[in-house]
Scaffold this active site. Structure first.
Site, mmCIF file in Angstrom:
data_model
loop_
_atom_site.group_PDB
_atom_site.id
_atom_site.type_symbol
_atom_site.label_atom_id
_atom_site.label_comp_id
_atom_site.label_asym_id
_atom_site.label_seq_id
_atom_site.Cartn_x
_atom_site.Cartn_y
_atom_site.Cartn_z
ATOM 1 N N ASP A 1 -0.919 11.713 -4.428
ATOM 2 C CA ASP A 1 -1.734 11.444 -2.532
ATOM 3 C C ASP A 1 -1.291 12.294 -1.229
ATOM 4 O O ASP A 1 -1.654 13.620 -2.415
ATOM 5 C CB ASP A 1 -0.401 10.148 -2.108
ATOM 6 C CG ASP A 1 -0.864 9.262 -1.039
ATOM 7 O OD1 ASP A 1 -1.580 9.186 0.090
ATOM 8 O OD2 ASP A 1 -0.984 7.795 -1.673
ATOM 9 N N HIS B 1 0.738 8.141 4.986
ATOM 10 C CA HIS B 1 0.462 7.492 3.082
ATOM 11 C C HIS B 1 0.793 7.546 1.941
ATOM 12 O O HIS B 1 1.697 6.100 1.835
ATOM 13 C CB HIS B 1 -0.983 7.737 2.832
ATOM 14 C CG HIS B 1 -1.390 6.540 2.328
ATOM 15 N ND1 HIS B 1 -1.613 6.720 1.352
ATOM 16 C CD2 HIS B 1 -1.757 5.452 2.630
ATOM 17 C CE1 HIS B 1 -1.996 5.806 0.514
ATOM 18 N NE2 HIS B 1 -2.635 4.799 1.295
ATOM 19 N N ASN C 1 -10.726 -1.354 0.437
ATOM 20 C CA ASN C 1 -10.208 -2.114 1.539
ATOM 21 C C ASN C 1 -11.570 -2.825 2.201
ATOM 22 O O ASN C 1 -12.432 -1.882 2.209
ATOM 23 C CB ASN C 1 -9.319 -1.734 2.583
ATOM 24 C CG ASN C 1 -8.238 -1.495 1.798
ATOM 25 O OD1 ASN C 1 -7.197 -2.103 1.118
ATOM 26 N ND2 ASN C 1 -7.293 -0.422 2.429
ATOM 27 N N SER D 1 -3.312 -0.420 -0.305
ATOM 28 C CA SER D 1 -2.539 0.638 -1.211
ATOM 29 C C SER D 1 -1.702 0.594 -0.911
ATOM 30 O O SER D 1 -1.005 0.741 -2.750
ATOM 31 C CB SER D 1 -2.541 1.532 0.496
ATOM 32 O OG SER D 1 -3.404 2.752 0.388
#
Length: 377
Positions: free
Chosen positions: A57, A91, A183, A246
């Protein structure tokens, strides 16, 4: 969207967000998904002991609520500290916290689904920009070399020959790969690698358990998990609030960690099968494109008698009460296009004031004629 919340004082979450949170003293109360998924009950059965989860990530900051479970990782792009423990986007730290934050005691601080699992941080995507498929591929290869049990990918995009090969190698190495479905409105269909049939594709639900409007639907979706108003850790000891697949993916990865810890001899394919077979059916009866097989059910996944894959109900014999029927000892307590043009790799969750949006998607196929699980209480 997500806002950063300092460890001791609340800040405005921005337009359209909920009321501010007062940091470590209240974050646990804001984590509604813990109660919705009956995490406290599940923790009597498993807390992720002995399991390691790779999080490729934006890196993972050594947050006080997560520090004890953070391993030394790697950076696969320039500009990092070299060990994956740097995150200026929030994130990656948020995803890691959803999986394995241990909190601070006395019900303070953030709590993950598997608070005794270890996190392998892998910095594969620069803040506020798209990553490259080969950077993710290198991160997956590193995770394989470190013998992780789960790889949680809260991002999606195009593939490359190297990335597709790396994901395939992870699967062949008995690693459960979980990824975000994608998304809306940015994505119109399930993204790679969640689109692979051997990856667990994760969609999202809201606080009421209904399909989250942000979550992409499609035939690849396997399961769903909470994806709205999700609170977790962030950089500099702060907290974040976000929405998107996520977070749902990271939550699903935490669920996988609990299963792998409780059933250490269960192969990855059966772990995925146990997760989907025990899910709470939503929408039309059976699997559907919005909910997959349903919402993850942690307690059922840790206690149900689940016949192994391909084992017909006519020949299934009931195990003793409390004993998993899959052959494992319980521990206490679309395939990617390898020739695709390399484009950007985009995380799919959304963190308000925290940076780029990111998502995890994953999926597993259960035969429609497999018998339903029987729950042992």
């Amino acid at each position: 969207m997500a806002s950063l919340l300092p460890p001791t004082a609340g800040v405005s979450a921005g337009p359209g967000a909920t009321a501010p949170t007062a940091g470590a003293s209240q974050i646990r109360g804001d984590q509604w998904h813990l109660r919705y998924l009956k995490v406290a009950e599940a923790h009597h059965l498993s807390q992720g002991e002995g399991v390691s989860v790779a999080v490729p990530d934006t890196g993972v900051s050594p947050h006080p609520d997560l520090l004890r479970n953070l391993l030394s990782g790697i950076d696969t792009i320039p500009g990092g500290s070299g060990d994956g423990q740097q995150d200026r986007d929030s994130h990656g730290t948020s995803m890691a916290g959803l999986i394995a934050a241990h909190g601070r005691g006395n019900n303070t601080g953030a709590l993950g689904l598997a608070p005794r699992a270890k996190i392998l941080p892998i910095f594969v995507s620069p803040p506020q920009s798209d990553g490259a498929p080969d950077a993710l591929a290198e991160g997956v290869e590193f995770a394989i070399s470190r013998g992780v049990d789960v790889i949680s990918i809260s991002s999606g995009g195009s593939t490359s020959t190297r990335l597709d090969r790396a994901i395939g190698t992870a699967i062949a190495s008995d690693i459960v790969v979980v990824a975000a479905a994608g998304n809306k409105p940015e994505d119109s269909r399930v993204t790679y690698p969640a689109s692979r049939s051997d990856v667990i594709a994760v969609g999202g639900v809201d606080r009421s358990g209904r399909h989250a409007t942000v979550s992409v639907a499609g035939p690849e979706v396997d399961i769903v998990a909470p994806a709205v108003d999700i609170y977790s850790t962030s950089y500099d000891g702060k907290y974040s609030k976000g929405e998107g697949t996520s977070g749902a993916t990271a939550i699903a990865a935490g669920a996988v960690a609990l299963i792998r810890s409780r059933f250490p001899d269960l192969p990855a394919s059966e772990v995925a099968h146990r997760l989907t077979a025990t899910a709470v059916d939503k929408g039309p009866p059976g699997r559907d494109d919005q909910y997959g097989y349903g919402v993850i059910d942690l307690v059922a996944a840790l206690t149900a008698d689940v016949p192994p894959l391909g084992f017909g109900s006519a020949t299934a014999s009931a195990p003793a009460a409390g004993t998993p029927s899959t052959t494992a000892a319980a521990r206490p307590g679309d395939d990617g296009d390898g020739g695709a043009t390399v484009r950007g790799w985009v995380t799919l969750g959304v963190l308000v004031a925290a940076g780029t949006a990111w998502v995890l998607i994953a999926r597993h196929r259960r035969r429609s004629d497999d018998p339903p699980p029987r729950i042992s209480r």
